[in-house]
Design a protein around this motif. Structure first.
Motif, PDB file in Angstrom:
ATOM      1  N   ALA A   1       0.831  -1.200   0.000  1.00 32.54           N
ATOM      2  CA  ALA A   1       0.000   0.000   0.000  1.00 32.54           C
ATOM      3  C   ALA A   1       0.867   1.252   0.000  1.00 32.54           C
ATOM      4  O   ALA A   1       0.591   2.221  -0.715  1.00 32.54           O
ATOM      5  CB  ALA A   1      -0.936  -0.005   1.205  1.00 32.54           C
ATOM      6  N   ALA A   2       1.920   1.238   0.807  1.00 33.31           N
ATOM      7  CA  ALA A   2       2.814   2.398   0.871  1.00 33.31           C
ATOM      8  C   ALA A   2       3.529   2.598  -0.455  1.00 33.31           C
ATOM      9  O   ALA A   2       3.707   3.742  -0.921  1.00 33.31           O
ATOM     10  CB  ALA A   2       3.826   2.204   1.998  1.00 33.31           C
ATOM     11  N   ARG A   3       3.959   1.508  -1.067  1.00 35.65           N
ATOM     12  CA  ARG A   3       4.645   1.609  -2.353  1.00 35.65           C
ATOM     13  C   ARG A   3       3.692   2.131  -3.425  1.00 35.65           C
ATOM     14  O   ARG A   3       4.066   2.993  -4.237  1.00 35.65           O
ATOM     15  CB  ARG A   3       5.182   0.236  -2.747  1.00 35.65           C
ATOM     16  CG  ARG A   3       5.881   0.190  -4.102  1.00 35.65           C
ATOM     17  CD  ARG A   3       7.092   1.077  -4.126  1.00 35.65           C
ATOM     18  NE  ARG A   3       7.781   0.999  -5.407  1.00 35.65           N
ATOM     19  CZ  ARG A   3       8.528   1.960  -5.915  1.00 35.65           C
ATOM     20  NH1 ARG A   3       8.685   3.097  -5.240  1.00 35.65           N
ATOM     21  NH2 ARG A   3       9.129   1.818  -7.072  1.00 35.65           N
ATOM     22  N   ALA A   4       2.454   1.651  -3.421  1.00 33.82           N
ATOM     23  CA  ALA A   4       1.473   2.118  -4.403  1.00 33.82           C
ATOM     24  C   ALA A   4       1.225   3.607  -4.248  1.00 33.82           C
ATOM     25  O   ALA A   4       1.151   4.346  -5.242  1.00 33.82           O
ATOM     26  CB  ALA A   4       0.169   1.336  -4.252  1.00 33.82           C
ATOM     27  N   ALA A   5       1.094   4.069  -3.011  1.00 32.12           N
ATOM     28  CA  ALA A   5       0.854   5.496  -2.767  1.00 32.12           C
ATOM     29  C   ALA A   5       2.029   6.330  -3.264  1.00 32.12           C
ATOM     30  O   ALA A   5       1.841   7.411  -3.840  1.00 32.12           O
ATOM     31  CB  ALA A   5       0.624   5.735  -1.277  1.00 32.12           C
ATOM     32  N   GLU A   6       3.240   5.840  -3.057  1.00 33.77           N
ATOM     33  CA  GLU A   6       4.430   6.561  -3.515  1.00 33.77           C
ATOM     34  C   GLU A   6       4.454   6.648  -5.039  1.00 33.77           C
ATOM     35  O   GLU A   6       4.754   7.703  -5.617  1.00 33.77           O
ATOM     36  CB  GLU A   6       5.675   5.836  -3.007  1.00 33.77           C
ATOM     37  CG  GLU A   6       6.987   6.474  -3.440  1.00 33.77           C
ATOM     38  CD  GLU A   6       8.195   5.668  -2.991  1.00 33.77           C
ATOM     39  OE1 GLU A   6       9.319   6.032  -3.377  1.00 33.77           O
ATOM     40  OE2 GLU A   6       8.015   4.680  -2.250  1.00 33.77           O
ATOM     41  N   LEU A   7       4.134   5.546  -5.713  1.00 38.67           N
ATOM     42  CA  LEU A   7       4.119   5.527  -7.173  1.00 38.67           C
ATOM     43  C   LEU A   7       3.053   6.464  -7.728  1.00 38.67           C
ATOM     44  O   LEU A   7       3.307   7.232  -8.658  1.00 38.67           O
ATOM     45  CB  LEU A   7       3.881   4.098  -7.669  1.00 38.67           C
ATOM     46  CG  LEU A   7       5.020   3.107  -7.432  1.00 38.67           C
ATOM     47  CD1 LEU A   7       4.557   1.687  -7.735  1.00 38.67           C
ATOM     48  CD2 LEU A   7       6.241   3.468  -8.272  1.00 38.67           C
ATOM     49  N   VAL A   8       1.872   6.409  -7.161  1.00 36.36           N
ATOM     50  CA  VAL A   8       0.778   7.247  -7.658  1.00 36.36           C
ATOM     51  C   VAL A   8       1.082   8.716  -7.425  1.00 36.36           C
ATOM     52  O   VAL A   8       0.811   9.564  -8.287  1.00 36.36           O
ATOM     53  CB  VAL A   8      -0.554   6.834  -7.002  1.00 36.36           C
ATOM     54  CG1 VAL A   8      -1.655   7.849  -7.309  1.00 36.36           C
ATOM     55  CG2 VAL A   8      -0.963   5.447  -7.505  1.00 36.36           C
ATOM     56  N   SER A   9       1.655   9.042  -6.288  1.00 32.11           N
ATOM     57  CA  SER A   9       2.029  10.431  -6.029  1.00 32.11           C
ATOM     58  C   SER A   9       2.992  10.935  -7.096  1.00 32.11           C
ATOM     59  O   SER A   9       2.865  12.066  -7.600  1.00 32.11           O
ATOM     60  CB  SER A   9       2.664  10.542  -4.642  1.00 32.11           C
ATOM     61  OG  SER A   9       3.100  11.864  -4.397  1.00 32.11           O
ATOM     62  N   GLY A  10       3.957  10.105  -7.457  1.00 32.65           N
ATOM     63  CA  GLY A  10       4.897  10.489  -8.497  1.00 32.65           C
ATOM     64  C   GLY A  10       4.230  10.638  -9.857  1.00 32.65           C
ATOM     65  O   GLY A  10       4.508  11.591 -10.600  1.00 32.65           O
ATOM     66  N   LEU A  11       3.335   9.734 -10.189  1.00 31.88           N
ATOM     67  CA  LEU A  11       2.642   9.797 -11.475  1.00 31.88           C
ATOM     68  C   LEU A  11       1.762  11.038 -11.564  1.00 31.88           C
ATOM     69  O   LEU A  11       1.670  11.673 -12.622  1.00 31.88           O
ATOM     70  CB  LEU A  11       1.806   8.532 -11.670  1.00 31.88           C
ATOM     71  CG  LEU A  11       2.606   7.259 -11.924  1.00 31.88           C
ATOM     72  CD1 LEU A  11       1.722   6.030 -11.737  1.00 31.88           C
ATOM     73  CD2 LEU A  11       3.213   7.263 -13.328  1.00 31.88           C
ATOM     74  N   LEU A  12       1.123  11.397 -10.467  1.00 32.18           N
ATOM     75  CA  LEU A  12       0.240  12.564 -10.467  1.00 32.18           C
ATOM     76  C   LEU A  12       1.012  13.877 -10.519  1.00 32.18           C
ATOM     77  O   LEU A  12       0.402  14.934 -10.665  1.00 32.18           O
ATOM     78  CB  LEU A  12      -0.666  12.536  -9.232  1.00 32.18           C
ATOM     79  CG  LEU A  12      -1.741  11.449  -9.223  1.00 32.18           C
ATOM     80  CD1 LEU A  12      -2.465  11.426  -7.879  1.00 32.18           C
ATOM     81  CD2 LEU A  12      -2.745  11.653 -10.352  1.00 32.18           C
ATOM     82  N   GLY A  13       2.320  13.808 -10.427  1.00 33.17           N
ATOM     83  CA  GLY A  13       3.120  15.017 -10.539  1.00 33.17           C
ATOM     84  C   GLY A  13       3.361  15.459 -11.970  1.00 33.17           C
ATOM     85  O   GLY A  13       3.863  16.561 -12.201  1.00 33.17           O
ATOM     86  N   HIS A  14       3.000  14.625 -12.932  1.00 34.16           N
ATOM     87  CA  HIS A  14       3.189  14.996 -14.340  1.00 34.16           C
ATOM     88  C   HIS A  14       2.219  16.108 -14.719  1.00 34.16           C
ATOM     89  O   HIS A  14       1.064  16.118 -14.256  1.00 34.16           O
ATOM     90  CB  HIS A  14       2.961  13.777 -15.234  1.00 34.16           C
ATOM     91  CG  HIS A  14       3.316  14.011 -16.664  1.00 34.16           C
ATOM     92  ND1 HIS A  14       2.437  14.584 -17.556  1.00 34.16           N
ATOM     93  CD2 HIS A  14       4.452  13.760 -17.362  1.00 34.16           C
ATOM     94  CE1 HIS A  14       3.015  14.671 -18.746  1.00 34.16           C
ATOM     95  NE2 HIS A  14       4.235  14.178 -18.663  1.00 34.16           N
ATOM     96  N   PRO A  15       2.622  17.053 -15.574  1.00 28.44           N
ATOM     97  CA  PRO A  15       1.726  18.170 -15.938  1.00 28.44           C
ATOM     98  C   PRO A  15       0.362  17.741 -16.463  1.00 28.44           C
ATOM     99  O   PRO A  15      -0.641  18.417 -16.197  1.00 28.44           O
ATOM    100  CB  PRO A  15       2.525  18.917 -17.016  1.00 28.44           C
ATOM    101  CG  PRO A  15       3.949  18.640 -16.678  1.00 28.44           C
ATOM    102  CD  PRO A  15       3.981  17.244 -16.152  1.00 28.44           C
ATOM    103  N   ASP A  16       0.279  16.645 -17.201  1.00 30.91           N
ATOM    104  CA  ASP A  16      -1.014  16.206 -17.728  1.00 30.91           C
ATOM    105  C   ASP A  16      -1.947  15.693 -16.637  1.00 30.91           C
ATOM    106  O   ASP A  16      -3.171  15.730 -16.792  1.00 30.91           O
ATOM    107  CB  ASP A  16      -0.827  15.111 -18.779  1.00 30.91           C
ATOM    108  CG  ASP A  16      -0.278  15.644 -20.089  1.00 30.91           C
ATOM    109  OD1 ASP A  16      -0.509  16.840 -20.376  1.00 30.91           O
ATOM    110  OD2 ASP A  16       0.393  14.884 -20.815  1.00 30.91           O
ATOM    111  N   LEU A  17      -1.381  15.199 -15.545  1.00 33.18           N
ATOM    112  CA  LEU A  17      -2.183  14.599 -14.474  1.00 33.18           C
ATOM    113  C   LEU A  17      -2.249  15.467 -13.221  1.00 33.18           C
ATOM    114  O   LEU A  17      -3.119  15.254 -12.369  1.00 33.18           O
ATOM    115  CB  LEU A  17      -1.620  13.222 -14.103  1.00 33.18           C
ATOM    116  CG  LEU A  17      -1.751  12.141 -15.180  1.00 33.18           C
ATOM    117  CD1 LEU A  17      -0.896  10.931 -14.829  1.00 33.18           C
ATOM    118  CD2 LEU A  17      -3.209  11.726 -15.344  1.00 33.18           C
ATOM    119  N   ALA A  18      -1.360  16.446 -13.121  1.00 36.92           N
ATOM    120  CA  ALA A  18      -1.332  17.296 -11.930  1.00 36.92           C
ATOM    121  C   ALA A  18      -2.654  18.045 -11.771  1.00 36.92           C
ATOM    122  O   ALA A  18      -3.158  18.638 -12.719  1.00 36.92           O
ATOM    123  CB  ALA A  18      -0.182  18.291 -12.027  1.00 36.92           C
TER     124      ALA A  18
END
Length: 242
Positions: free
Chosen positions: A180-197
Motif C-alpha cells: 500500500a505504501a509503495r502504491a501510494a508513492e508511485l501514484v504520487s509520483g505519477l500525479l506530478g506529471h503536468p497532464d495529471l497534476a
C-alpha cells in the motif's frame, strides 16, 4: 507457472480491473492489438463508444466516449500498478502485445501476449501506460468525436486514484502494508506529471473535473465526483443521442 505468472495471479486477486489474461481466449473473440487502434483503426473504438452510450441511455455521444475511456484507462493503470507495488515489476504492456476486445462488457478484457517486464518505478509506469497507451488513446477518442482533453486527463487521474484505493484496501486486508505504501508513492509520483497534476485533489483524491456520467438517466454521481449534487443539464427530457 513461472515467477511472472505467480505475480500476475496475486495482482489479479486484487479485483477484476487488475486481472490480466496471458493466454488467448478459448472462444476466439474479437481481440486485436491496441497498437492497431492507436494507429488509426477506429472502427472497434467507434462501436465501443456507441455500445456504451446506448447501454447508458446517454443523451450525448461524448458521455459514452468518456465512460468507455474511463473503463479502459482504469484497466491499464491497474494491470501495471498492481504488480509494480506488490512485486517491484510489471508487464511491459507493449501496445502491439496487449490485445483488447471492445465488444465485451466492463471491465475491459485484456490479453497480454508478451513476456517482458519493466521495473516498478514512476518513470517506467509513466512510459508504459501514460505515454505508450493514454496519449495515443486520447488521440483516437478525439478522432472519434468531440471530447475535451481536460476531461480525458481528468478520467486518467481518477482511474489511477481508483486503482490506488482498490490496491490499498486489498493490501491492508491481506497484511501487505508495504505494498500500500509503495502504491501510494508511485501514484504520487505519477500525479506530478503536468497532464495529471491537479486532476484529483485532497487526501481522498477527489477529482477536479467531471466524467459526465451524471448526465445519463438515473445515473447519480460517481464516488469521487467533483460535484456534491448533480447539476441540471437541460437534457432530462430528451431522447438518448443516436
Amino acid at each position: 507457472m513461472g515467477e511472472l505468472g505467480v505475480d500476475l495471479v496475486e495482482s489479479g486477486s486484487v479485483g477484476g480491473f487488475f486481472a490480466l489474461r496471458t493466454s488467448a481466449p478459448e472462444s476466439g473473440g474479437a481481440h486485436r492489438p491496441l497498437a492497431r487502434l492507436y494507429a488509426g483503426e477506429d472502427g472497434p473504438l467507434h462501436a465501443r463508444v456507441d455500445r456504451v452510450a446506448a447501454r447508458l441511455g446517454a443523451p450525448e455521444r461524448r458521455v459514452g466516449a468518456s465512460v468507455a475511456h474511463l473503463g479502459l484507462a482504469a484497466r491499464l493503470w491497474s494491470t501495471a500498478l498492481g504488480p509494480a507495488a506488490l512485486h517491484g515489476r510489471f508487464p511491459a504492456l507493449d501496445p502491439a502485445e496487449l490485445y483488447w476486445d471492445g465488444t465485451l462488457t466492463s471491465p475491459d478484457d485484456l490479453w497480454w501476449a508478451g513476456s517482458g517486464t519493466r521495473p516498478g518505478t514512476v518513470e517506467e509506469l509513466r512510459a508504459a501506460v501514460q505515454e505508450a497507451h493514454l496519449v495515443p488513446f486520447h488521440a483516437a477518442l478525439r478522432r472519434d468525436g468531440r471530447i475535451s482533453p481536460r476531461l480525458l486527463w481528468g478520467n486518467a487521474g481518477s482511474a489511477l486514484a481508483g486503482a490506488l484505493r482498490e490496491l490499498t484496501r486489498w493490501a491492508h486486508a491481506h497484511g501487505r502494508p508495504e505494498a500500500a505504501a509503495r502504491a501510494a508513492e508511485l501514484v504520487s509520483g505519477l500525479l506530478g506529471h503536468p497532464d495529471l497534476a491537479g486532476t484529483v485533489r485532497g487526501p481522498r483524491l477527489r477529482r477536479a473535473s467531471c466524467c459526465l456520467y451524471y448526465r445519463c438517466p438515473g445515473a447519480g454521481l460517481c464516488g469521487d465526483c467533483v460535484f456534491d449534487h448533480a447539476p441540471r443539464t437541460g437534457l432530462e427530457g430528451r431522447a438518448p443521442a443516436p
